[in-house]
Design a protein around this motif. Sequence first.
Motif, short mmCIF file in Angstrom:
data_model
loop_
_atom_site.label_atom_id
_atom_site.label_comp_id
_atom_site.label_asym_id
_atom_site.label_seq_id
_atom_site.Cartn_x
_atom_site.Cartn_y
_atom_site.Cartn_z
N VAL A 15 0.83 -1.21 0.00
CA VAL A 15 0.00 0.00 0.00
C VAL A 15 0.86 1.26 0.00
O VAL A 15 0.43 2.32 -0.48
CB VAL A 15 -0.98 0.02 1.20
N SER A 16 2.09 1.16 0.49
CA SER A 16 2.98 2.32 0.53
C SER A 16 3.62 2.60 -0.83
O SER A 16 4.13 3.70 -1.05
CB SER A 16 4.08 2.11 1.58
N ALA A 17 3.62 1.61 -1.72
CA ALA A 17 4.22 1.80 -3.04
C ALA A 17 3.45 2.86 -3.82
O ALA A 17 2.21 2.87 -3.81
CB ALA A 17 4.24 0.48 -3.80
N ASN A 18 4.19 3.71 -4.52
CA ASN A 18 3.56 4.88 -5.12
C ASN A 18 4.38 5.38 -6.33
O ASN A 18 5.60 5.46 -6.23
CB ASN A 18 3.49 5.97 -4.05
N PRO A 19 3.70 5.65 -7.47
CA PRO A 19 2.26 5.55 -7.74
C PRO A 19 1.88 4.13 -8.16
O PRO A 19 2.67 3.44 -8.80
CB PRO A 19 2.08 6.52 -8.91
N ASP A 25 -2.84 4.55 -2.55
CA ASP A 25 -1.42 4.64 -2.20
C ASP A 25 -1.21 5.91 -1.39
O ASP A 25 -2.17 6.50 -0.90
CB ASP A 25 -0.51 4.57 -3.44
N ARG A 26 0.03 6.33 -1.25
CA ARG A 26 0.33 7.49 -0.40
C ARG A 26 -0.20 8.80 -0.98
O ARG A 26 -0.30 9.80 -0.26
CB ARG A 26 1.84 7.60 -0.19
N GLU A 27 -0.53 8.82 -2.27
CA GLU A 27 -0.93 10.08 -2.92
C GLU A 27 -2.44 10.23 -3.10
O GLU A 27 -2.93 11.34 -3.25
CB GLU A 27 -0.24 10.23 -4.27
N HIS A 28 -3.17 9.12 -3.14
CA HIS A 28 -4.61 9.26 -3.29
C HIS A 28 -5.34 8.07 -2.68
O HIS A 28 -4.78 7.00 -2.47
CB HIS A 28 -5.02 9.44 -4.76
N GLU A 29 -6.62 8.29 -2.39
CA GLU A 29 -7.45 7.27 -1.78
C GLU A 29 -8.89 7.48 -2.24
O GLU A 29 -9.17 8.42 -2.99
CB GLU A 29 -7.35 7.36 -0.25
N PHE A 30 -9.79 6.63 -1.80
CA PHE A 30 -11.19 6.74 -2.17
C PHE A 30 -11.99 7.26 -0.98
O PHE A 30 -11.51 7.22 0.16
CB PHE A 30 -11.72 5.39 -2.64
N SER A 31 -13.21 7.71 -1.24
CA SER A 31 -14.01 8.28 -0.16
C SER A 31 -14.30 7.26 0.94
O SER A 31 -14.41 7.60 2.12
CB SER A 31 -15.33 8.82 -0.72
N ASP A 32 -14.43 5.98 0.55
CA ASP A 32 -14.77 4.94 1.52
C ASP A 32 -13.60 3.99 1.82
O ASP A 32 -13.76 3.02 2.57
CB ASP A 32 -15.96 4.13 1.02
N LEU A 33 -12.45 4.25 1.22
CA LEU A 33 -11.30 3.36 1.42
C LEU A 33 -10.04 4.21 1.39
O LEU A 33 -9.61 4.68 0.35
CB LEU A 33 -11.25 2.30 0.30
#
Length: 272
Positions: A15-19, A25-33
């Motif tokens: 999950v830390s790998a980016n992009p 990942d560290r730069e974006h996420e979802f509203s529910d996750l």
Amino acid sequence: MNDAQLGVLSLLLEVSANPKPGNVDREHEFSDLKFEHFILSAVSAYPVFEECMNRKGSIGTNFFNAVVRSYEVCGTNVHFGAFFLLIPLIWCKGKVRDVEDELKKTTHEDSLAVLTAFRICKPRVMDVKKLDLRRKNVKDEIVERKVNLYQWLKNSPKENVVAREIVEGYWRSLEGCTILRNRYEQCGDLNEAIVYTYISLLSKHLDPLVIAKHGLDTAYYVKERANEVLDDFSFENVRRFDEELVERGINPGSIADLTCVAIYLALKEGLI
């Protein structure tokens, strides 16, 4: 590190790998996750991974416990596919060759544990003809026919890379492990090596989560785009791919699950 610790570390590194196109990942996420959901879920799994490593309970009950602990902490489905792939491996202390025999020893109670975990967190899954998790009478069918995990997974469609991976010797994850180790040896940057591995796996395999949500044509498109990015690999091109998938709401979560296992196997081989 023991296998339980490596299991947690593989989830954290993934999950830390980016992009990582289309995924949290560290730069974006979802509203529910969100990014922190993955951190909390990974850490919450450690006691279960430890029990699994020490052969307490069963493969099915350990999977159920991991999903439930994660759901209690996060309130949403985070690592259903990753747990499904990692639990049998941790049970076998990373020995891929032993997984098939251990799956054959499971009972229909293990299958019921998986079904119950599914009904708690309700992940999106592909349509299947036999033993569809979403069917109301699937529990009765499992009990009546005494269907264990191995028998259930063997009926999975070829596009379901998570289910097929477990009964086909983890060959995709082993391939990912080799890619990861080679890339890390070349570049010396673990983040880049993980991103490259994720794109490589995405270029080779259709993602069942994408199929379930967007259809087969979109899954093929994502695979083709990943090939294009891999042919001219740079973080700039990866970010463009990421922006496209995020804008279209395309989340190749199953390939991220395979990446978790590739990381786990590489750690077992002494990656870091």
